[in-house]
Write an enzyme that holds these catalytic residues in place. Structure first.
Site, PDB file in Angstrom:
ATOM      1  N   SER A 117     -92.343 -67.002  34.556  1.00 29.07           N
ATOM      2  CA  SER A 117     -93.572 -66.326  34.534  1.00 29.07           C
ATOM      3  C   SER A 117     -94.651 -66.809  35.748  1.00 29.07           C
ATOM      4  O   SER A 117     -95.601 -66.146  35.939  1.00 29.07           O
ATOM      5  CB  SER A 117     -94.187 -66.277  33.273  1.00 29.07           C
ATOM      6  N   GLY A 118     -94.600 -68.244  35.840  1.00 29.89           N
ATOM      7  CA  GLY A 118     -95.307 -68.692  36.721  1.00 29.89           C
ATOM      8  C   GLY A 118     -96.926 -69.182  35.873  1.00 29.89           C
ATOM      9  O   GLY A 118     -97.813 -69.620  36.418  1.00 29.89           O
ATOM     10  N   ASP A 166     -98.845 -78.639  34.609  1.00 30.32           N
ATOM     11  CA  ASP A 166     -98.430 -77.698  33.428  1.00 30.32           C
ATOM     12  C   ASP A 166     -98.474 -78.589  32.015  1.00 30.32           C
ATOM     13  O   ASP A 166     -98.782 -78.069  31.066  1.00 30.32           O
ATOM     14  CB  ASP A 166     -96.927 -76.948  33.780  1.00 30.32           C
TER      15      ASP A 166
END
Length: 349
Positions: A117-118, A166
């Site tokens: 999804s990024g 992330d």
């Protein structure tokens, strides 16, 4: 530390939008020059559920993709196959915190968005799994510890390509300016944005799933190859991305959303120049449709090649922008920021 027969806990970790500076958290760039990333967590999550089972097996489930493994409890299973994120977290936790005893467990996960999804979903999933074990075992791990462990499991133990932002966004939550220092230290700076500025930014933001999931590995490897060669063109654009994160942080603190949009557009141009495949026909078509519908600027979130895109527009135009993107084949919506990081809780029988 032992896991009891009554174990039944859940955890979640938020996904993030990469606003500016993405890629500067990659080695070897951040090791030599330091990296800056601005990101914000949103109302999409990765969930993990741990519970004891009576069948004496290790049951691994990724319900959102319909995958399941039933294994003998063991620390000898290869971690680079099957549901590798589940396997790697389980193996590390059993070896490090359960005296090397392979405890029968059921580990189930779901993610609110498709794979690729990024939005940092894979890292958020690892953070959620670690947080579930942290809660279940009452481990003295803070968000820096959880994020660092998630990074080590993904990037070192499993050898998966990617950066560092992330794991830290999922562990901490909120709108953060992240500094990746040359001595391998990470500093998370939560931005104290005035509420009215944050409301305007949120109201101006539209996200859109391109309909294409993508594997970021090849794009990241091309970026890293350029950095390893110290390719001058790649370095120039990486420096621009780093500076964009600083400039966007300042614009948000001032509440200057139009300036934020200008930086977003500049950052998209710089990002596309760091590797092939960051944009493609679908991404370009959605971008053109958004601009024709009054978007000020936009870019992909994450490595590129598909996944989610984000756009800024006048809040009075957001409904029309969402309609235009949906008519162009995307899946667009408004989005809300979240401010809590990874968290676990018990589930009653």
């Amino acid at each position: 530390m032992a896991i009891g027969d009554a174990l039944n806990v859940r955890a979640r970790a938020p996904l993030r939008l990469g606003l500016a500076g993405g890629g500067t958290d990659l080695s070897p760039y951040c090791n030599e020059y330091g990296g800056n990333v601005l990101n914000a967590t949103i109302d999409r999550f990765a969930y993990a559920h741990l519970r004891a089972n009576r069948i004496g097996a290790l049951v691994l489930r990724a319900r959102d993709v319909g995958e399941e493994e039933i294994l003998d409890p063991s620390l000898d299973h290869p971690i680079r196959e099957g549901l590798m994120l589940h396997r790697a977290v389980y193996t590390h936790m059993m070896r490090t915190y359960c005296d090397g005893v392979a405890v029968p467990l059921t580990m189930s996960t779901t993610i609110d968005v498709p794979a690729g999804s990024g939005l940092g979903a894979s890292s958020a999933l690892v953070v959620a799994l670690i947080e579930a074990f942290r809660y279940a075992l009452r481990l003295p791990l803070g968000p820096y510890d959880v994020a660092r462990l998630a990074f080590e499991i993904e990037r070192v133990h499993l050898g998966l390509a990617g950066g560092r932002q992330d794991q830290y966004s999922a562990a901490f939550g909120g709108v953060n300016f992240l500094e990746f220092l040359t001595d391998d230290r990470v500093i998370v700076n939560p931005l104290r944005i005035r509420r009215e500025h944050l409301n305007e930014f949120e109201a101006s933001l539209v996200i859109c799933f391109s309909g294409q999931s993508r594997r970021s590995d090849s794009i990241i490897k091309e970026q890293v190859a350029g950095l390893n060669k110290m390719d001058e063109k790649t370095l120039i654009h990486m420096h621009e991305l780093k500076q964009d994160a600083i400039e966007m942080k300042l614009a948000l603190l001032r509440g200057d959303i139009r300036r934020t949009a200008e930086i977003l557009g500049h950052s998209w141009a710089s990002k596309k120049a760091t590797a092939a495949g960051i944009s493609n026909q679908t991404v370009d078509q959605l971008y053109d449709a958004a601009m024709a519908a009054g978007a000020w600027a936009g870019k992909v979130s994450g490595a590129g090649g598909g996944g989610f895109m984000m756009f800024l527009t006048d809040p009075e135009n957001s409904y029309q922008l969402i309609q235009a993107l949906n008519e162009a084949g995307g899946q667009a919506s408004a989005v809300k920021f979240t401010f809590e990081g990874a968290e676990g809780w018990p589930i009653s029988a």
